[in-house]
Write a protein that holds these residues in place. Structure first.
Motif, PDB file in Angstrom:
ATOM      1  N   PRO A  39       0.800  -1.226   0.000  1.00 54.13           N
ATOM      2  CA  PRO A  39       0.000   0.000   0.000  1.00 54.13           C
ATOM      3  C   PRO A  39       0.835   1.280   0.000  1.00 54.13           C
ATOM      4  N   ARG A  40       2.124   1.186   0.288  1.00 54.57           N
ATOM      5  CA  ARG A  40       2.982   2.377   0.275  1.00 54.57           C
ATOM      6  C   ARG A  40       3.306   2.836  -1.142  1.00 54.57           C
ATOM      7  N   LEU A  41       3.157   1.930  -2.097  1.00 52.31           N
ATOM      8  CA  LEU A  41       3.634   2.190  -3.452  1.00 52.31           C
ATOM      9  C   LEU A  41       2.503   2.365  -4.447  1.00 52.31           C
ATOM     10  N   CYS A  42       2.761   3.142  -5.480  1.00 54.16           N
ATOM     11  CA  CYS A  42       1.842   3.229  -6.610  1.00 54.16           C
ATOM     12  C   CYS A  42       2.585   2.683  -7.823  1.00 54.16           C
ATOM     13  N   HIS A  43       1.846   2.214  -8.793  1.00 54.98           N
ATOM     14  CA  HIS A  43       2.495   1.697 -10.000  1.00 54.98           C
ATOM     15  C   HIS A  43       1.738   2.156 -11.239  1.00 54.98           C
ATOM     16  N   VAL A  44       2.501   2.328 -12.304  1.00 54.59           N
ATOM     17  CA  VAL A  44       1.962   2.791 -13.578  1.00 54.59           C
ATOM     18  C   VAL A  44       2.521   1.889 -14.675  1.00 54.59           C
ATOM     19  N   PRO A  45       1.659   1.340 -15.534  1.00 52.37           N
ATOM     20  CA  PRO A  45       2.179   0.534 -16.645  1.00 52.37           C
ATOM     21  C   PRO A  45       3.032   1.395 -17.581  1.00 52.37           C
ATOM     22  N   ILE A  46       4.139   0.857 -18.025  1.00 50.83           N
ATOM     23  CA  ILE A  46       4.986   1.538 -18.995  1.00 50.83           C
ATOM     24  C   ILE A  46       4.472   1.161 -20.382  1.00 50.83           C
ATOM     25  N   ARG A  47       4.062   2.140 -21.134  1.00 50.72           N
ATOM     26  CA  ARG A  47       3.542   1.922 -22.488  1.00 50.72           C
ATOM     27  C   ARG A  47       4.719   1.975 -23.454  1.00 50.72           C
ATOM     28  N   ALA A  48       5.131   0.839 -23.915  1.00 47.30           N
ATOM     29  CA  ALA A  48       6.252   0.750 -24.851  1.00 47.30           C
ATOM     30  C   ALA A  48       6.056  -0.495 -25.700  1.00 47.30           C
ATOM     31  N   HIS A  49       6.857  -0.607 -26.726  1.00 49.02           N
ATOM     32  CA  HIS A  49       6.797  -1.799 -27.578  1.00 49.02           C
ATOM     33  C   HIS A  49       7.542  -2.922 -26.869  1.00 49.02           C
ATOM     34  N   LEU A  50       6.786  -3.810 -26.260  1.00 51.73           N
ATOM     35  CA  LEU A  50       7.353  -4.915 -25.501  1.00 51.73           C
ATOM     36  C   LEU A  50       6.919  -6.229 -26.128  1.00 51.73           C
ATOM     37  N   PRO A  51       7.658  -7.294 -25.840  1.00 52.07           N
ATOM     38  CA  PRO A  51       7.239  -8.597 -26.352  1.00 52.07           C
ATOM     39  C   PRO A  51       5.837  -8.948 -25.846  1.00 52.07           C
ATOM     40  N   PRO A  52       5.057  -9.695 -26.632  1.00 55.99           N
ATOM     41  CA  PRO A  52       3.713 -10.088 -26.204  1.00 55.99           C
ATOM     42  C   PRO A  52       3.730 -10.767 -24.836  1.00 55.99           C
ATOM     43  N   GLY A  53       2.782 -10.396 -23.997  1.00 59.56           N
ATOM     44  CA  GLY A  53       2.652 -11.019 -22.685  1.00 59.56           C
ATOM     45  C   GLY A  53       3.557 -10.447 -21.612  1.00 59.56           C
ATOM     46  N   VAL A  54       4.352  -9.414 -21.957  1.00 60.91           N
ATOM     47  CA  VAL A  54       5.257  -8.817 -20.971  1.00 60.91           C
ATOM     48  C   VAL A  54       4.690  -7.468 -20.558  1.00 60.91           C
ATOM     49  N   GLY A  55       4.451  -7.309 -19.270  1.00 62.57           N
ATOM     50  CA  GLY A  55       4.021  -6.029 -18.727  1.00 62.57           C
ATOM     51  C   GLY A  55       5.129  -5.474 -17.857  1.00 62.57           C
ATOM     52  N   THR A  56       5.454  -4.217 -18.012  1.00 62.63           N
ATOM     53  CA  THR A  56       6.484  -3.566 -17.223  1.00 62.63           C
ATOM     54  C   THR A  56       5.869  -2.355 -16.552  1.00 62.63           C
ATOM     55  N   TYR A  57       6.222  -2.136 -15.284  1.00 61.84           N
ATOM     56  CA  TYR A  57       5.618  -1.069 -14.496  1.00 61.84           C
ATOM     57  C   TYR A  57       6.680  -0.186 -13.855  1.00 61.84           C
ATOM     58  N   ALA A  58       6.408   1.104 -13.810  1.00 60.57           N
ATOM     59  CA  ALA A  58       7.204   2.031 -13.017  1.00 60.57           C
ATOM     60  C   ALA A  58       6.580   2.051 -11.633  1.00 60.57           C
ATOM     61  N   LEU A  59       7.406   2.086 -10.614  1.00 61.30           N
ATOM     62  CA  LEU A  59       6.972   1.963  -9.235  1.00 61.30           C
ATOM     63  C   LEU A  59       7.543   3.130  -8.441  1.00 61.30           C
ATOM     64  N   ALA A  60       6.720   3.793  -7.630  1.00 60.69           N
ATOM     65  CA  ALA A  60       7.194   4.916  -6.822  1.00 60.69           C
ATOM     66  C   ALA A  60       6.435   4.960  -5.511  1.00 60.69           C
ATOM     67  N   LEU A  61       7.012   5.632  -4.534  1.00 63.45           N
ATOM     68  CA  LEU A  61       6.328   5.892  -3.274  1.00 63.45           C
ATOM     69  C   LEU A  61       5.069   6.669  -3.604  1.00 63.45           C
ATOM     70  N   GLY A  62       3.935   6.198  -3.124  1.00 60.99           N
ATOM     71  CA  GLY A  62       2.663   6.817  -3.472  1.00 60.99           C
ATOM     72  C   GLY A  62       2.633   8.315  -3.275  1.00 60.99           C
ATOM     73  N   GLU A  63       3.119   8.786  -2.141  1.00 58.30           N
ATOM     74  CA  GLU A  63       3.059  10.219  -1.859  1.00 58.30           C
ATOM     75  C   GLU A  63       4.026  11.036  -2.719  1.00 58.30           C
ATOM     76  N   SER A  64       5.031  10.385  -3.322  1.00 62.45           N
ATOM     77  CA  SER A  64       5.962  11.130  -4.177  1.00 62.45           C
ATOM     78  C   SER A  64       5.452  11.253  -5.607  1.00 62.45           C
ATOM     79  N   ALA A  65       4.366  10.568  -5.927  1.00 64.60           N
ATOM     80  CA  ALA A  65       3.837  10.599  -7.298  1.00 64.60           C
ATOM     81  C   ALA A  65       3.347  11.984  -7.700  1.00 64.60           C
ATOM     82  N   THR A  66       3.154  12.877  -6.732  1.00 60.85           N
ATOM     83  CA  THR A  66       2.710  14.237  -7.063  1.00 60.85           C
ATOM     84  C   THR A  66       3.877  15.209  -7.228  1.00 60.85           C
ATOM     85  N   LEU A  67       5.089  14.781  -6.921  1.00 61.79           N
ATOM     86  CA  LEU A  67       6.247  15.646  -7.144  1.00 61.79           C
ATOM     87  C   LEU A  67       6.414  15.845  -8.644  1.00 61.79           C
ATOM     88  N   PRO A  68       6.721  17.050  -9.094  1.00 61.20           N
ATOM     89  CA  PRO A  68       6.764  17.320 -10.531  1.00 61.20           C
ATOM     90  C   PRO A  68       7.638  16.367 -11.343  1.00 61.20           C
TER      91      PRO A  68
END
Length: 92
Positions: free
Chosen positions: A51-80
């Motif tokens: 629950p401390r972390l938020c995640h966002v899918p990385i939209r890129a050309h990846l092999p089929p079936g591979v999902g990659t996510y950027a992960l950050a401290l939830g409260e830092s997601a609002t830092l510019p």
């Protein structure tokens, strides 16, 4: 594999990360992000439910079936800089 996919996605987006902190395990990566040390990158299925972390899918050309996510401290997601990076990952 995660690092290779992330480097590929960065190259496609014309982004060059500077001063990366490379940690040996996904657990260490999650703890580093939770401590506010930066943003981490994990493959789909490695996220877990921290629950401390938020995640966002990385939209890129990846092999089929591979999902990659950027992960950050939830409260830092609002830092510019973090918000801009997460927006870039999400393709916004």
């Amino acid at each position: 594999m995660t690092r290779q996919l992330f480097d590929q996605a960065c190259a496609e987006a014309g982004v060059t990360p500077t001063d990366p902190l490379i940690v040996p395990t996904r657990e260490a990566l999650k703890e580093a992000a939770a401590a506010g040390l930066g943003i981490g990158v994990l493959l789909d299925g490695e996220l877990g439910a921290d629950p401390r972390l938020c995640h966002v899918p990385i939209r890129a050309h990846l092999p089929p079936g591979v999902g990659t996510y950027a992960l950050a401290l939830g409260e830092s997601a609002t830092l510019p800089a973090v918000a801009a990076f997460l927006d870039l990952c999400a393709g916004s």
